[in-house]
Design an enzyme around this catalytic site. Structure first.
Site, PDB file in Angstrom:
ATOM      1  N   HIS A 113      -7.560  -5.134  -0.457  1.00  0.00           N
ATOM      2  CA  HIS A 113      -6.350  -4.319  -0.530  1.00  0.00           C
ATOM      3  C   HIS A 113      -5.163  -4.966   0.189  1.00  0.00           C
ATOM      4  O   HIS A 113      -4.070  -4.411   0.179  1.00  0.00           O
ATOM      5  CB  HIS A 113      -6.649  -2.937   0.071  1.00  0.00           C
TER       6      HIS A 113
ATOM      7  N   SER B 283       0.839  -1.196   0.000  1.00  0.00           N
ATOM      8  CA  SER B 283       0.000   0.000   0.000  1.00  0.00           C
ATOM      9  C   SER B 283       0.878   1.252   0.000  1.00  0.00           C
ATOM     10  O   SER B 283       1.768   1.377  -0.852  1.00  0.00           O
ATOM     11  CB  SER B 283      -0.929  -0.066   1.217  1.00  0.00           C
TER      12      SER B 283
ATOM     13  N   ASP C  41      -9.937  -3.938  -5.713  1.00  0.00           N
ATOM     14  CA  ASP C  41      -9.263  -3.278  -4.583  1.00  0.00           C
ATOM     15  C   ASP C  41      -9.826  -1.869  -4.507  1.00  0.00           C
ATOM     16  O   ASP C  41      -9.637  -1.063  -5.415  1.00  0.00           O
ATOM     17  CB  ASP C  41      -7.742  -3.264  -4.824  1.00  0.00           C
TER      18      ASP C  41
END
Lengths: 262, 262
Positions: B244, B94, B216
């Protein structure tokens, strides 16, 4: 990664203070597993293998450098510098107790506390100094090791470990001895058993604890008492344990003694 | 110990090459446990917590420094320098995918390989760039977070995690969100969701793999494709995974993709 890879450095645990554990001859960092784990809640635990042992980089082995304990102590200082250690605790078993003492003198401020488990500054008797071995005995031991690495390991491991009621301990130590490269083992044994670091003991300024087993064929109580007498302000604890490897045969006692000291 | 203690650095595994794993917003190094363990046989695995997360030193938190991802990237570089890393693999999840990209540019040679898991260089739409969120949406998200940290965590964690058939994953992420200091979470969320690092992507010279989930809500496939198009020579793998956090919901797939790449 150079130094950390060379010495297979592993870091675990919490806290702002580091506790580094160093293994003795013929062993590797795994001999500290049980004791080290007990300190992970409060300390950043640093484990490593001396060059030539465990998963260290054998390509970094240099017979000249490691002909004396100074070479090993230099590595400890390099690891400490790589990790930016200060006021750390050093816990050394057997020959690594003295290696830690040397490192603490080489790098003032790196180790505030030194815990010497079964230390000996000299294994060979000398005038009125009792190390526990005659020069001839050590030569014989080293010849036997050079001649027959596996036989030496099988014969010596149970004697060094003691605790014949727990034969698995001697067997594990024998396996560890056998896993060492024979030539490196021979050289490390020579560096260890012919070391004489008596003059270095008074230079140690770290808070020092000597942990001694009441029966130990490698480092008998009189040697531990000598170390205690020579290291200024040191403390001495006689464990109710036997053999030369209380970190393996009596880990709870070793853990409790370290905890009480730090 | 300064840097290593500050970021709660843990080192395990073997080998001469390092693989560093970096966690995303509201998480800590434990989100990488399953994947990281799979590489311990071949790599020196480095785990850490960003300042403000996990067991990092909260006293080191500095709102000005961490107002942009650069502050976090500087920390990664400092950890890499402390460990003398070169040609290492960086795996970032991320926001840490982008943090790793920035670090790789700041310290050429430190990371030869960069694996970006669910990256986004900008979360907010801009002209013909699709980030997935409008500016107003992000402001609302951040206001909700500032108003009600626990409520936000409960609402957002399952949405971010996806995989509603495995509700324990969303619950774990919620718990992780809740454990973060609310003020730090607010600031890290702002630094993350208002970041714009599109111009940094073409500067990345590390061999790069973009790992993208097919659904996502935080970093949709079009964003992953954008990253792939902008990072010179990068590879792109669309995982058959959703949500995610494939490192938690599909660790075997993530592990296999990393292994195939390195």
């Amino acid at each position: 990664m150079m130094v950390l890879g060379r010495n297979n450095v592993q870091i675990s645990g919490q806290g702002n203070r580091a506790m580094m554990f160093a293994h003795g001859f013929g062993c590797d960092q795994h001999m500290w597993t049980a004791v080290a784990r007990a300190f992970e809640a409060d300390f950043r635990v640093v484990l490593f293998d001396h060059v030539g042992a465990g998963q260290s980089d054998l390509g970094a082995y240099d017979a000249a450098k490691y002909a004396s304990l100074d070479g090993y102590a230099d590595d400890v200082v390099e690891i400490g510098r790589a990790l930016d250690l200060s006021d750390a605790v050093f816990v050394g078993h057997s020959v690594s107790a003295m290696i830690g003492g040397l490192a603490s003198v080489k790098a003032p401020g790196m180790f505030s506390d030194l815990i010497m488990v079964g230390p000996s500054p000299r294994y060979v008797d000398d005038d009125d100094y009792v190390g526990g071995f005659s020069h001839a005995q050590v030569e014989e031991l080293l010849e036997f090791l050079a001649d027959n690495h596996l036989g030496w390991s099988a014969a010596m491991a149970p004697v060094i470990m003691g605790n014949p009621d727990q034969p698995e301990l001697g067997a594990a130590l024998e396996q560890s001895f056998c896993a060492t490269d024979p030539e490196i083992a021979r050289q490390f044994a020579r560096a260890t058993f012919f070391s004489d670091n008596r003059a270095d003991l008074p230079k140690i300024t770290a808070r020092t604890l000597v942990l001694q087993c009441r029966e130990d064929i490698i480092a008998p109580p009189c040697v531990g008492e000598y170390v205690h007498a020579q290291v200024p302000g040191s403390r001495y604890t006689l464990l109710d344990a036997t053999g030369h490897c209380p970190n393996l045969s009596a880990p709870e006692q070793v853990t409790a003694a370290i905890r009480a000291f730090v």
